[in-house]
Design an enzyme around this catalytic site. Structure first.
Site, PDB file in Angstrom:
ATOM      1  N   ASP A 101       0.764  -1.045   0.095  1.00  0.00           N
ATOM      2  CA  ASP A 101       0.188   0.308  -0.287  1.00  0.00           C
ATOM      3  C   ASP A 101       1.129   1.266   0.273  1.00  0.00           C
ATOM      4  OD1 ASP A 101      -1.983  -1.498   0.302  1.00  0.00           O
ATOM      5  OD2 ASP A 101      -2.921  -1.369   2.757  1.00  0.00           O
TER       6      ASP A 101
HETATM    7  N1  URA Z   1      -1.043  -6.092   3.520  1.00  0.00           N
HETATM    8  C1  URA Z   1      -1.600  -4.741   3.932  1.00  0.00           C
HETATM    9  O1  URA Z   1      -2.495  -4.036   4.774  1.00  0.00           O
HETATM   10  N2  URA Z   1      -0.771  -3.763   3.229  1.00  0.00           N
HETATM   11  C2  URA Z   1       0.063  -3.823   2.059  1.00  0.00           C
HETATM   12  O2  URA Z   1       0.744  -3.349   1.930  1.00  0.00           O
HETATM   13  C3  URA Z   1       0.247  -5.069   2.266  1.00  0.00           C
HETATM   14  C4  URA Z   1      -0.189  -5.571   3.069  1.00  0.00           C
END
Ligand code: URA
Length: 238
Positions: A101
Site C-alpha cells: 500500500d
Molecule cells: N497487507 C496490507 O494490508 N497492506 C500491504 O501493503 C501489504 C499487506
C-alpha cells in the site's frame, strides 16, 4: 520478433530511430545488411548495429526499500511510483512482484522476468511474506491462536490461511502470511478490532530486506537471492 522491436528492446533506440538506422544501412542480420525494419528475425539471428553485436539484456531483479508515499505501480499521475526510483534503462519492462500500500514501507521486489514474478505472486505459490506491524490498540496474546486458526475477513468465503503472529510488545508484532489478498494485513487486524498504524515488509519467501538499504534505496538481487525467490511456498516445494 520484429527486427525493430528486437533492437529497441536491446538498446536505448526507439523503434522509429531503428527504422532510420536500417535506412542508413547500419543494421546487419546474419551478415546481410537489413532493409526491412519489420522483418521477423529468428531467435538465433545475429544482429549487428554499426558493427556492434546487439544482444538482449538478461532479466533484471531488484529489491527496493519502499518509502511511504510511493505507489507500487508502474505509472501514476498523482504520486511517485516504485519504478520511478529505479535508475535503469527500459523501465517500462519492469513489473512489481507483490504490491505494498502507499503508506506501507519496506521490501518490494521488481523484475522484468514475468515467470519469476509469477512464482512469487501466484496464489498457488503460497509464498510467505513477513511484516513488522504497529497497531493502535494493545495486542492480546490470544490473537496468536486466532491468527494460526485463520482469520475470517469481511467479504471472503474462506478463512485466511494460518498466519504466524509474534507479539513483541503491546503495540508491535511480526506477522507472517502466505497469501496476498487486498490490504490483507490491515484487514486481518481490523477483523480483530484493531488498527494497523504502520506496516513494514521485511521478507518475501527467503529474500530479506537488506538492512543497508535506506528508504528509497534499491539494489540488484544477488544470484542466490534470485534462485531463492518465493522458496518456502507450495510451487517451490512441489
Ligand atoms: N497487507 C496490507 O494490508 N497492506 C500491504 O501493503 C501489504 C499487506
Amino acid at each position: 520478433m520484429r527486427l525493430d522491436k528486437y533492437i529497441s528492446n536491446a538498446s536505448d533506440y526507439s523503434r522509429s530511430e531503428v527504422k532510420k538506422l536500417v535506412k542508413q544501412a547500419l543494421v546487419e542480420v546474419d551478415g546481410i545488411v537489413a532493409t526491412n525494419p519489420g522483418a521477423i528475425i529468428a531467435p538465433s539471428a545475429k544482429v549487428y548495429l554499426n558493427g556492434d553485436h546487439v544482444t538482449m539484456p538478461g532479466p533484471r531483479y531488484f529489491m527496493l526499500n519502499k518509502p511511504a508515499g510511493v505507489v507500487s505501480a508502474t505509472k501514476n499521475s498523482e504520486h511517485p511510483t516504485a519504478i520511478d526510483l529505479i535508475n535503469t534503462p527500459r523501465t517500462e519492462l519492469l513489473q512489481i512482484a507483490g504490491r505494498l500500500d502507499i503508506d506501507a514501507t519496506g521490501l518490494l521486489l521488481i523484475t522484468d522476468d514475468g515467470q519469476w514474478n509469477h512464482s512469487i505472486t501466484s496464489p498457488r505459490s503460497d509464498c510467505r511474506k513477513t511484516y513488522q506491524v504497529t497497531v493502535a490498540e494493545p495486542l492480546n496474546s490470544h490473537l496468536v491462536e486466532k491468527f494460526l486458526e485463520g482469520i475470517w475477513l469481511e467479504g471472503e468465503k474462506r478463512r485466511c490461511l494460518p498466519a504466524v503472529l509474534e507479539i513483541e510488545d503491546d503495540h508491535h508484532a511480526q506477522l507472517t502470511i502466505s497469501e496476498g489478498k487486498y490490504h490483507q494485513v490491515k484487514r486481518m487486524f481490523s477483523a480483530q478490532g484493531n488498527l494497523v498504524t504502520e506496516l513494514h515488509r521485511i521478507q518475501i519467501g527467503n529474500i530479506c530486506l537488506d538492512p543497508a538499504l535506506a528508504p528509497g534505496d534499491y539494489r540488484a538481487l544477488t544470484p542466490l537471492e534470485i534462485t531463492l525467490n518465493g522458496a518456502g511456498g507450495k510451487e517451490q516445494n512441489a
